[in-house]
Design a protein around this motif. Sequence first.
Motif, mmCIF file in Angstrom:
data_model
loop_
_atom_site.group_PDB
_atom_site.id
_atom_site.type_symbol
_atom_site.label_atom_id
_atom_site.label_comp_id
_atom_site.label_asym_id
_atom_site.label_seq_id
_atom_site.Cartn_x
_atom_site.Cartn_y
_atom_site.Cartn_z
ATOM 1 N N ASP A 113 13.494 -5.291 -15.040
ATOM 2 C CA ASP A 113 12.352 -4.383 -15.140
ATOM 3 C C ASP A 113 12.404 -3.637 -16.467
ATOM 4 N N GLU A 114 11.580 -4.048 -17.412
ATOM 5 C CA GLU A 114 11.526 -3.433 -18.745
ATOM 6 C C GLU A 114 12.919 -3.229 -19.334
ATOM 7 N N PRO A 115 13.716 -4.276 -19.404
ATOM 8 C CA PRO A 115 15.116 -4.091 -19.804
ATOM 9 C C PRO A 115 15.278 -3.712 -21.276
ATOM 10 N N GLY A 128 1.226 -6.203 -17.818
ATOM 11 C CA GLY A 128 0.023 -5.430 -17.518
ATOM 12 C C GLY A 128 0.242 -3.981 -17.899
ATOM 13 N N PRO A 129 -0.834 -3.200 -17.957
ATOM 14 C CA PRO A 129 -0.714 -1.798 -18.367
ATOM 15 C C PRO A 129 0.041 -0.958 -17.343
ATOM 16 N N SER A 130 0.428 0.222 -17.753
ATOM 17 C CA SER A 130 1.175 1.128 -16.892
ATOM 18 C C SER A 130 0.429 1.362 -15.584
ATOM 19 N N GLY A 131 1.144 1.287 -14.477
ATOM 20 C CA GLY A 131 0.553 1.566 -13.174
ATOM 21 C C GLY A 131 -0.111 0.371 -12.522
ATOM 22 N N CYS A 132 -0.012 -0.813 -13.130
ATOM 23 C CA CYS A 132 -0.725 -1.974 -12.573
ATOM 24 C C CYS A 132 0.046 -2.624 -11.430
ATOM 25 N N GLY A 133 1.297 -2.187 -11.199
ATOM 26 C CA GLY A 133 2.031 -2.717 -10.048
ATOM 27 C C GLY A 133 3.188 -3.643 -10.393
ATOM 28 N N LYS A 134 3.606 -3.664 -11.636
ATOM 29 C CA LYS A 134 4.686 -4.580 -12.041
ATOM 30 C C LYS A 134 6.000 -4.249 -11.337
ATOM 31 N N SER A 135 6.411 -2.978 -11.424
ATOM 32 C CA SER A 135 7.694 -2.599 -10.807
ATOM 33 C C SER A 135 7.629 -2.776 -9.299
ATOM 34 N N THR A 136 6.490 -2.440 -8.717
ATOM 35 C CA THR A 136 6.356 -2.603 -7.270
ATOM 36 C C THR A 136 6.543 -4.074 -6.885
ATOM 37 N N THR A 137 5.955 -4.970 -7.660
ATOM 38 C CA THR A 137 6.110 -6.399 -7.376
ATOM 39 C C THR A 137 7.584 -6.789 -7.421
ATOM 40 N N ASP A 161 -5.512 5.472 -0.097
ATOM 41 C CA ASP A 161 -4.242 4.787 -0.372
ATOM 42 C C ASP A 161 -4.291 4.105 -1.733
ATOM 43 N N ILE A 162 -3.118 3.908 -2.302
ATOM 44 C CA ILE A 162 -3.040 3.117 -3.528
ATOM 45 C C ILE A 162 -2.568 1.720 -3.143
ATOM 46 N N ILE A 163 -3.331 0.719 -3.540
ATOM 47 C CA ILE A 163 -2.861 -0.645 -3.295
ATOM 48 C C ILE A 163 -2.179 -1.106 -4.575
ATOM 49 N N ALA A 164 -0.850 -0.968 -4.599
ATOM 50 C CA ALA A 164 -0.096 -1.256 -5.828
ATOM 51 C C ALA A 164 -0.015 -2.751 -6.073
ATOM 52 N N VAL A 165 0.044 -3.528 -4.983
ATOM 53 C CA VAL A 165 0.071 -4.993 -5.082
ATOM 54 C C VAL A 165 -0.926 -5.511 -4.056
ATOM 55 N N ARG A 178 0.846 -1.192 0.000
ATOM 56 C CA ARG A 178 0.000 0.000 0.000
ATOM 57 C C ARG A 178 0.875 1.233 0.000
ATOM 58 N N PHE A 179 0.559 2.201 -0.820
ATOM 59 C CA PHE A 179 1.227 3.501 -0.753
ATOM 60 C C PHE A 179 0.199 4.513 -0.298
ATOM 61 N N SER A 180 0.568 5.401 0.639
ATOM 62 C CA SER A 180 -0.384 6.454 0.977
ATOM 63 C C SER A 180 -0.369 7.436 -0.175
ATOM 64 N N ASN A 181 -1.532 7.945 -0.497
ATOM 65 C CA ASN A 181 -1.628 8.822 -1.662
ATOM 66 C C ASN A 181 -0.933 10.144 -1.408
ATOM 67 N N ARG A 182 -0.211 10.605 -2.429
ATOM 68 C CA ARG A 182 0.524 11.857 -2.255
ATOM 69 C C ARG A 182 -0.438 13.035 -2.194
ATOM 70 N N THR A 183 -1.597 12.903 -2.831
ATOM 71 C CA THR A 183 -2.600 13.956 -2.780
ATOM 72 C C THR A 183 -3.428 13.783 -1.517
ATOM 73 N N THR A 201 7.331 -6.406 -18.278
ATOM 74 C CA THR A 201 7.123 -5.686 -19.525
ATOM 75 C C THR A 201 5.650 -5.321 -19.646
ATOM 76 N N HIS A 202 5.364 -4.261 -20.450
ATOM 77 C CA HIS A 202 3.947 -4.052 -20.742
ATOM 78 C C HIS A 202 3.633 -4.490 -22.165
ATOM 79 N N ASP A 203 4.654 -5.097 -22.811
ATOM 80 C CA ASP A 203 4.499 -5.536 -24.189
ATOM 81 C C ASP A 203 4.112 -7.009 -24.201
HETATM 82 N N1 LIG Z 1 6.662 5.381 -3.963
HETATM 83 C C1 LIG Z 1 5.377 5.450 -4.308
HETATM 84 N N2 LIG Z 1 4.506 6.230 -3.627
HETATM 85 C C2 LIG Z 1 3.201 6.280 -3.959
HETATM 86 N N3 LIG Z 1 2.642 5.582 -4.965
HETATM 87 C C3 LIG Z 1 3.447 4.790 -5.687
HETATM 88 C C4 LIG Z 1 4.856 4.679 -5.405
HETATM 89 N N4 LIG Z 1 5.392 3.797 -6.294
HETATM 90 C C5 LIG Z 1 4.374 3.404 -7.100
HETATM 91 N N5 LIG Z 1 3.208 3.980 -6.731
HETATM 92 C C6 LIG Z 1 1.889 3.735 -7.343
HETATM 93 O O1 LIG Z 1 1.650 2.351 -7.350
HETATM 94 C C7 LIG Z 1 1.035 1.937 -8.547
HETATM 95 C C8 LIG Z 1 1.870 0.868 -9.244
HETATM 96 O O2 LIG Z 1 3.084 1.435 -9.689
HETATM 97 P P1 LIG Z 1 4.195 0.588 -10.452
HETATM 98 O O3 LIG Z 1 5.371 1.474 -10.649
HETATM 99 O O4 LIG Z 1 4.408 -0.686 -9.734
HETATM 100 O O5 LIG Z 1 3.474 0.314 -11.856
HETATM 101 P P2 LIG Z 1 4.039 -0.403 -13.171
HETATM 102 O O6 LIG Z 1 3.106 -1.509 -13.485
HETATM 103 O O7 LIG Z 1 5.475 -0.722 -12.994
HETATM 104 O O8 LIG Z 1 3.851 0.752 -14.280
HETATM 105 P P3 LIG Z 1 4.784 1.139 -15.553
HETATM 106 O O9 LIG Z 1 4.443 0.166 -16.636
HETATM 107 O O10 LIG Z 1 4.323 2.524 -15.875
HETATM 108 O O11 LIG Z 1 6.217 1.079 -15.115
HETATM 109 C C9 LIG Z 1 0.834 3.203 -9.366
HETATM 110 O O12 LIG Z 1 -0.465 3.647 -9.173
HETATM 111 C C10 LIG Z 1 1.850 4.154 -8.785
HETATM 112 O O13 LIG Z 1 1.421 5.487 -8.923
#
Ligand SMILES: Nc1ncnc2c1ncn2[C@@H]1O[C@H](COP(=O)(O)OP(=O)(O)OP(=O)(O)O)[C@@H](O)[C@H]1O
Length: 368
Positions: free
Chosen positions: A168-170, A42-51, A21-25, A11-16, A201-203
């Motif tokens: 990560d998206e190498p 998955g599409p941008s923002g779906c949580g791949k990098s966070t995972t 909160d954003i549940i990234a994973v 969970r990330f607390s929302n910056r706004t 990847t998102h491809d």
């Molecule tokens: N440090 C952080 N603080 C707050 N929110 C975050 C943080 N890191 C990621 N997020 C949020 O978590 C969600 C998942 O982000 P993540 O970077 O894992 O996506 P992604 O699938 O890798 O996207 P992309 O394909 O654009 O790289 C997004 O909504 C993002 O805004």
Amino acid sequence: MKIVLDHLTKRFSNRTKGLDDIIAVNDFNFEIPDGKLVGLLGPSGCGKSTTLNLISGLEKATSGKIWFGDDDVTDLPPENRGVGLVFQSYALYPHLTARQNIMFPLQNLKGKDKLTKEQMNEKVLEAAHLVQIERYLDSKPSQMSGGQQQRVAIARALVKLPRVLLLDEPLSNLDARLRLATREEIRRIQQETKLTTVFVTHDQEEAMSISDMIVVMKDGIMQQIGRPQDVYDHPVNLFVAKFLGNPPINVFDGKIENGAIVIGNERILEIEGPQDQEVYVGIRPEGFIMDPEGTFHVHKKQLEILGRDTSIVATHPDMISESIRIIVTLDTRDDPGETVGFRLKPGKVEIFAKDTEENIEFSVKESL
Ligand SMILES: Nc1ncnc2c1ncn2[C@@H]1O[C@H](COP(=O)(O)OP(=O)(O)OP(=O)(O)O)[C@@H](O)[C@H]1O
Ligand SMILES: [Mg+2]
């Protein structure tokens, strides 16, 4: 080394202020088998990098656990997990040669792990050989192409013999041709080292082409995990169906009525199983067989000839996709007129519930 994600949540607390909160994973609960290459897709923002960052230890889990084999690594710092990391930007030190860049992680080893200069050189050569950049060992990053730099980055990730390789998206910074070559290279390196590898990847094409398994994600929620072909052939929901495949699956408003899938006023396929209801009908572009007596008709707009493939671009009053794309063979592409009739390959037709968008199973009625 298998990786187990055990009810893993971030969970990330929302910056706004004032926003949730954003549940990234969100409660990830699956296993990445030993020695396999798994694509997170998955599409941008779906949580791949966070995972990936949770697996590497760069991010700390909000709840849940991560296991490498029988080791609980949830609270281990990244440097003690034994992971090799490669990012989109190669992040090489510009003032160091390829050799010095690859050697860098070995120079920080301490105590019993400390290596002599000779041992380090040997390991650098092995890693450079694996990614085939021996020739560039004395070049600086600015003297190398993007693909070569990315290989140096991979060698640097491999030189400490990690338990797990995370990418990560190498390939995102490479042009189309180099992407193709480098992804084959990554596959080869993975198969030679048998390292458990997670590739983000998102491809969809990239993920499908090199992965043993793919994990499709949306909004922090795992949608489906499986072998690429199985996920393509049996998508659990409309999102997964639409995300995989190029050209994408054609989607129509339709219904189940008296034992048939119906689009408009045509009974396109006689089936058994589901009750009468409104549905989304998905038909893969390769699921059509041209047939004037066929059960389904579309309005031809144009032909698209892209090298090997020819697509009929068409419209239909009940289509939901922006246009319909039907892949046909060369000998059937000649002027079929304005309205074109098709039979459908049953294995290429999917139906989805209108409310949940989940896949509805059916069997095809045997014709008498
Ligand atoms: N440090 C952080 N603080 C707050 N929110 C975050 C943080 N890191 C990621 N997020 C949020 O978590 C969600 C998942 O982000 P993540 O970077 O894992 O996506 P992604 O699938 O890798 O996207 P992309 O394909 O654009 O790289 C997004 O909504 C993002 O805004
Ligand atoms: Mg990302």
